[in-house]
Structure formats: C-alpha cells, structure tokens
Design a protein around this motif. Structure first.
Motif, PDB file in Angstrom:
ATOM      1  N   GLU A   6      12.187 -34.848  11.974  1.00 42.67           N
ATOM      2  CA  GLU A   6      13.404 -34.320  12.569  1.00 42.67           C
ATOM      3  C   GLU A   6      13.441 -34.647  14.056  1.00 42.67           C
ATOM      4  OE1 GLU A   6      15.954 -32.667  11.270  1.00 42.67           O
ATOM      5  OE2 GLU A   6      15.197 -32.428   9.223  1.00 42.67           O
ATOM      6  N   PRO A   7      14.646 -34.786  14.632  1.00 41.62           N
ATOM      7  CA  PRO A   7      14.740 -34.880  16.096  1.00 41.62           C
ATOM      8  C   PRO A   7      14.164 -33.620  16.736  1.00 41.62           C
ATOM      9  CG  PRO A   7      16.808 -35.533  15.073  1.00 41.62           C
ATOM     10  CD  PRO A   7      15.964 -34.951  13.986  1.00 41.62           C
ATOM     11  N   GLY A   8      13.673 -33.763  17.955  1.00 45.25           N
ATOM     12  CA  GLY A   8      13.069 -32.645  18.658  1.00 45.25           C
ATOM     13  C   GLY A   8      11.562 -32.585  18.515  1.00 45.25           C
ATOM     14  N   GLN A   9      10.994 -33.453  17.694  1.00 48.15           N
ATOM     15  CA  GLN A   9       9.550 -33.459  17.488  1.00 48.15           C
ATOM     16  C   GLN A   9       8.864 -34.422  18.447  1.00 48.15           C
ATOM     17  OE1 GLN A   9       9.099 -34.325  13.294  1.00 48.15           O
ATOM     18  NE2 GLN A   9       9.673 -32.250  12.689  1.00 48.15           N
ATOM     19  N   SER A  10       7.605 -34.114  18.755  1.00 47.73           N
ATOM     20  CA  SER A  10       6.833 -34.985  19.639  1.00 47.73           C
ATOM     21  C   SER A  10       5.350 -34.834  19.348  1.00 47.73           C
ATOM     22  CB  SER A  10       7.106 -34.652  21.115  1.00 47.73           C
ATOM     23  OG  SER A  10       6.621 -33.363  21.444  1.00 47.73           O
ATOM     24  N   VAL A  11       4.591 -35.812  19.785  1.00 50.60           N
ATOM     25  CA  VAL A  11       3.139 -35.760  19.681  1.00 50.60           C
ATOM     26  C   VAL A  11       2.563 -36.291  20.985  1.00 50.60           C
ATOM     27  CG1 VAL A  11       2.964 -38.049  18.594  1.00 50.60           C
ATOM     28  CG2 VAL A  11       1.132 -36.363  18.258  1.00 50.60           C
ATOM     29  N   THR A  12       1.504 -35.645  21.455  1.00 47.63           N
ATOM     30  CA  THR A  12       0.913 -35.984  22.747  1.00 47.63           C
ATOM     31  C   THR A  12      -0.590 -36.168  22.606  1.00 47.63           C
ATOM     32  OG1 THR A  12       2.610 -34.735  23.946  1.00 47.63           O
ATOM     33  CG2 THR A  12       0.564 -35.218  25.129  1.00 47.63           C
ATOM     34  N   TYR A  13      -1.102 -37.213  23.239  1.00 44.39           N
ATOM     35  CA  TYR A  13      -2.537 -37.475  23.290  1.00 44.39           C
ATOM     36  C   TYR A  13      -2.992 -37.418  24.742  1.00 44.39           C
ATOM     37  CZ  TYR A  13      -2.219 -39.124  18.458  1.00 44.39           C
ATOM     38  OH  TYR A  13      -2.003 -39.205  17.104  1.00 44.39           O
ATOM     39  N   GLU A  14      -4.055 -36.667  24.998  1.00 47.93           N
ATOM     40  CA  GLU A  14      -4.599 -36.549  26.343  1.00 47.93           C
ATOM     41  C   GLU A  14      -6.064 -36.994  26.338  1.00 47.93           C
ATOM     42  OE1 GLU A  14      -4.047 -32.622  27.860  1.00 47.93           O
ATOM     43  OE2 GLU A  14      -1.858 -32.702  27.720  1.00 47.93           O
ATOM     44  N   PHE A  15      -6.378 -37.899  27.222  1.00 46.34           N
ATOM     45  CA  PHE A  15      -7.751 -38.381  27.376  1.00 46.34           C
ATOM     46  C   PHE A  15      -7.917 -38.787  28.829  1.00 46.34           C
ATOM     47  CE2 PHE A  15      -4.860 -41.376  25.482  1.00 46.34           C
ATOM     48  CZ  PHE A  15      -4.990 -42.521  26.229  1.00 46.34           C
ATOM     49  N   TYR A  16      -8.964 -39.523  29.170  1.00 48.00           N
ATOM     50  CA  TYR A  16      -9.254 -39.797  30.578  1.00 48.00           C
ATOM     51  C   TYR A  16      -9.629 -41.259  30.803  1.00 48.00           C
ATOM     52  CZ  TYR A  16      -9.397 -34.751  30.928  1.00 48.00           C
ATOM     53  OH  TYR A  16      -9.054 -33.424  30.864  1.00 48.00           O
ATOM     54  N   ALA A  17      -9.222 -41.762  31.956  1.00 50.37           N
ATOM     55  CA  ALA A  17      -9.793 -42.988  32.501  1.00 50.37           C
ATOM     56  C   ALA A  17     -10.901 -42.536  33.436  1.00 50.37           C
ATOM     57  CB  ALA A  17      -8.738 -43.791  33.256  1.00 50.37           C
ATOM     58  N   TYR A  18     -12.131 -42.950  33.149  1.00 50.91           N
ATOM     59  CA  TYR A  18     -13.288 -42.461  33.909  1.00 50.91           C
ATOM     60  C   TYR A  18     -13.936 -43.616  34.672  1.00 50.91           C
ATOM     61  CZ  TYR A  18     -17.539 -39.999  35.166  1.00 50.91           C
ATOM     62  OH  TYR A  18     -18.565 -39.429  35.879  1.00 50.91           O
ATOM     63  N   ASN A  19     -14.116 -43.414  35.970  1.00 52.96           N
ATOM     64  CA  ASN A  19     -14.723 -44.441  36.815  1.00 52.96           C
ATOM     65  C   ASN A  19     -16.237 -44.316  36.748  1.00 52.96           C
ATOM     66  OD1 ASN A  19     -15.547 -46.249  38.747  1.00 52.96           O
ATOM     67  ND2 ASN A  19     -14.157 -45.529  40.348  1.00 52.96           N
ATOM     68  N   ALA A  20     -16.841 -45.142  35.895  1.00 52.42           N
ATOM     69  CA  ALA A  20     -18.289 -45.142  35.727  1.00 52.42           C
ATOM     70  C   ALA A  20     -18.958 -46.223  36.564  1.00 52.42           C
ATOM     71  CB  ALA A  20     -18.640 -45.355  34.246  1.00 52.42           C
ATOM     72  N   GLY A  21     -18.209 -46.846  37.462  1.00 52.76           N
ATOM     73  CA  GLY A  21     -18.735 -47.942  38.260  1.00 52.76           C
ATOM     74  C   GLY A  21     -19.282 -47.507  39.609  1.00 52.76           C
ATOM     75  N   LYS A  22     -19.514 -48.483  40.468  1.00 45.57           N
ATOM     76  CA  LYS A  22     -20.100 -48.258  41.781  1.00 45.57           C
ATOM     77  C   LYS A  22     -19.097 -48.452  42.912  1.00 45.57           C
ATOM     78  CE  LYS A  22     -24.068 -47.542  39.841  1.00 45.57           C
ATOM     79  NZ  LYS A  22     -24.582 -46.145  39.738  1.00 45.57           N
ATOM     80  N   TYR A  23     -17.830 -48.561  42.562  1.00 44.10           N
ATOM     81  CA  TYR A  23     -16.771 -48.728  43.555  1.00 44.10           C
ATOM     82  C   TYR A  23     -15.633 -47.775  43.223  1.00 44.10           C
ATOM     83  CZ  TYR A  23     -19.133 -53.179  44.434  1.00 44.10           C
ATOM     84  OH  TYR A  23     -20.077 -54.138  44.711  1.00 44.10           O
ATOM     85  N   ASN A  24     -14.939 -47.275  44.231  1.00 42.61           N
ATOM     86  CA  ASN A  24     -13.697 -46.555  43.977  1.00 42.61           C
ATOM     87  C   ASN A  24     -12.672 -47.511  43.390  1.00 42.61           C
ATOM     88  OD1 ASN A  24     -14.770 -44.167  44.972  1.00 42.61           O
ATOM     89  ND2 ASN A  24     -13.948 -44.485  47.033  1.00 42.61           N
ATOM     90  N   ALA A  25     -11.858 -47.019  42.489  1.00 45.00           N
ATOM     91  CA  ALA A  25     -10.818 -47.837  41.855  1.00 45.00           C
ATOM     92  C   ALA A  25      -9.448 -47.283  42.255  1.00 45.00           C
ATOM     93  CB  ALA A  25     -10.982 -47.820  40.342  1.00 45.00           C
ATOM     94  N   PHE A  26      -8.438 -48.160  42.193  1.00 43.88           N
ATOM     95  CA  PHE A  26      -7.079 -47.766  42.556  1.00 43.88           C
ATOM     96  C   PHE A  26      -6.115 -48.253  41.475  1.00 43.88           C
ATOM     97  CE2 PHE A  26      -9.479 -48.110  46.450  1.00 43.88           C
ATOM     98  CZ  PHE A  26      -9.099 -46.996  47.179  1.00 43.88           C
ATOM     99  N   LEU A  27      -5.303 -47.340  40.945  1.00 42.01           N
ATOM    100  CA  LEU A  27      -4.276 -47.730  39.990  1.00 42.01           C
ATOM    101  C   LEU A  27      -3.198 -48.519  40.718  1.00 42.01           C
ATOM    102  CD1 LEU A  27      -3.133 -47.464  37.073  1.00 42.01           C
ATOM    103  CD2 LEU A  27      -1.890 -45.443  37.889  1.00 42.01           C
ATOM    104  N   LYS A  28      -2.860 -49.690  40.191  1.00 34.45           N
ATOM    105  CA  LYS A  28      -1.889 -50.568  40.856  1.00 34.45           C
ATOM    106  C   LYS A  28      -0.564 -50.669  40.117  1.00 34.45           C
ATOM    107  CE  LYS A  28      -2.772 -52.190  44.082  1.00 34.45           C
ATOM    108  NZ  LYS A  28      -2.676 -51.569  45.421  1.00 34.45           N
ATOM    109  N   SER A  29      -0.564 -50.516  38.789  1.00 35.19           N
ATOM    110  CA  SER A  29       0.689 -50.645  38.048  1.00 35.19           C
ATOM    111  C   SER A  29       0.539 -50.116  36.624  1.00 35.19           C
ATOM    112  CB  SER A  29       1.158 -52.107  37.995  1.00 35.19           C
ATOM    113  OG  SER A  29       0.224 -52.901  37.280  1.00 35.19           O
TER     114      SER A  29
END
Length: 218
Positions: free
Chosen positions: A97-120
């Motif tokens: 039916e209209p009005g329904q939705s589903v959502t997934y929540e998880f994480y991008a995790y920085n496991a490296g040795k440098y800070n990262a920056f989201l660009k796009s």
C-alpha cells in the motif's frame, strides 16, 4: 613536499522487491615525501580504509535489521561483507500500500590511519533515470505502473548529508575521523498522496547504483 589525494568510493545499488547493495572500492592512494632529495616515503594504500559496520565504535558485521513502517511489510536483513571491497547486500522489501516504507541503518567506519572526508553522493541511472519500474506480470498495466513509479522514492543520508532522490555532487566540511563511525541511512518509501494512481498489479522498482566518495583531503 607533494601530496596526492586519496579517494575511497562507496557505491549503493537499490532494488525494491529485490536488493539494495552497498559496496566500497579503493582508488589509487599514494603519498610521497621528499626530504633533502634523498628520502622517499610511500605509505601503504590500505592505511586509508573505510569499512561498513553495524556498530559506530568498531567494525562489526552483524545483520542489519530493517525498520518497517508497518510490521506486516516483508523485508530482508542486510548483510555486510568487508572482505575485498566492503559490501552490504540483501536490502529489500515488498510493499502492498502507499504510505509504507523500510529503512536500513548502518555505519561507514574509518578503520584507517587518516581522517576521511565525504566528497559526494552520486545517484546512478537505470534506463536513463535513477529508477526503473516494471510490471511484474502481463496482468499489470505498465501505464499505471509508470504513474505509480513517481511515488516511489529513495533517500540516502550519510551523517548530516542527505541525498533525496537526487545526487549531491559536492560535499565539503564533512569529516569522518579515525576510529569513528557515521550513520548511513537508506530509506525506500511508497509515498501516499491525494488522487493517487495505483498500479493494478505487482511491479518491481530498481534504483541505479549510488556512489559515495571519501577522500583524505577535504
């Protein structure tokens, strides 16, 4: 001193009544320091590393349970695989039916040795559009499906940056520090509105791949 930009690409592909996939791939990474023209240092590319995780405090690969607007919605658990190019797959749902939705929540995790920056956050295309709707059987009228298709939406939120049915081609001042995770939310919605044209049968919705790009330089 010359410093080349390093980039990590995260791609999301969505298939309603099917799969929403999310993957991370490496681009070339290099950093060379010249000291008195006698020393060259080249870091290991693997030290720039963003994985997928079900936790914001470490890399954990537990299944991603969907949040459903209606309990009767059939939806699958997301699966994380960080071997090779990190990937999240098996995201999908069946709406009735209209009005329904589903959502997934998880994480991008920085496991490296440098800070990262989201660009796009870039939405790819399917048949020259960011989504494609197809009648599931010959009893379903494709013309009605085409009208109903406009009510299906996909939103991707990474931290406080939101891409709602369209790309965000330039992101700035969006850091992901070392040993930190930021939430990624993928929401698929069958929107409800007045004077809505519903399809007269089952139909499938496929979304093009969505690419998230992280860089070591803001």
């Amino acid at each position: 001193m010359e410093k080349n930009r390093s980039i990590k690409v995260i791609a999301i592909a969505a298939l309603l009544i099917g799969v929403v996939g999310l993957s991370v791939g490496f681009a070339a990474f290099s950093n060379t320091l010249n000291i008195q023209s006698s020393l060259n240092v080249t870091p290991d590319p693997s030290t720039f590393n963003v994985d997928f995780s079900s936790s914001d405090s470490s890399v954990v690969t537990d299944p991603i349970k969907p949040k459903k607007s209606v309990e009767t919605i059939v939806a699958t658990d997301g699966k994380i695989n960080n071997s090779g190019n990190p990937t999240i797959t098996n995201l999908g749902a069946t709406f009735t039916e209209p009005g329904q939705s589903v959502t997934y929540e998880f994480y991008a995790y920085n496991a490296g040795k440098y800070n990262a920056f989201l660009k796009s956050i870039i939405f790819g295309t399917v048949d020259d559009s960011y989504k494609s709707c197809t009648a599931a059987n010959i009893q379903t009228t494709q013309a009605y499906v085409d009208e109903a298709c406009g009510d299906i939406s996909l939103k991707v939120q990474v931290g406080d940056t939101v891409a709602d049915n369209e790309s965000v081609s330039t992101v700035s001042s969006h850091p992901l520090n070392m040993d930190k995770g930021e939430k990624v939310i993928v929401t698929i919605t069958y929107n409800e509105r007045e004077k809505q044209q519903r399809a007269d049968g089952d139909f499938n919705v496929e979304f093009g791949g969505i690419t998230l790009t992280y860089s070591s330089v803001d």
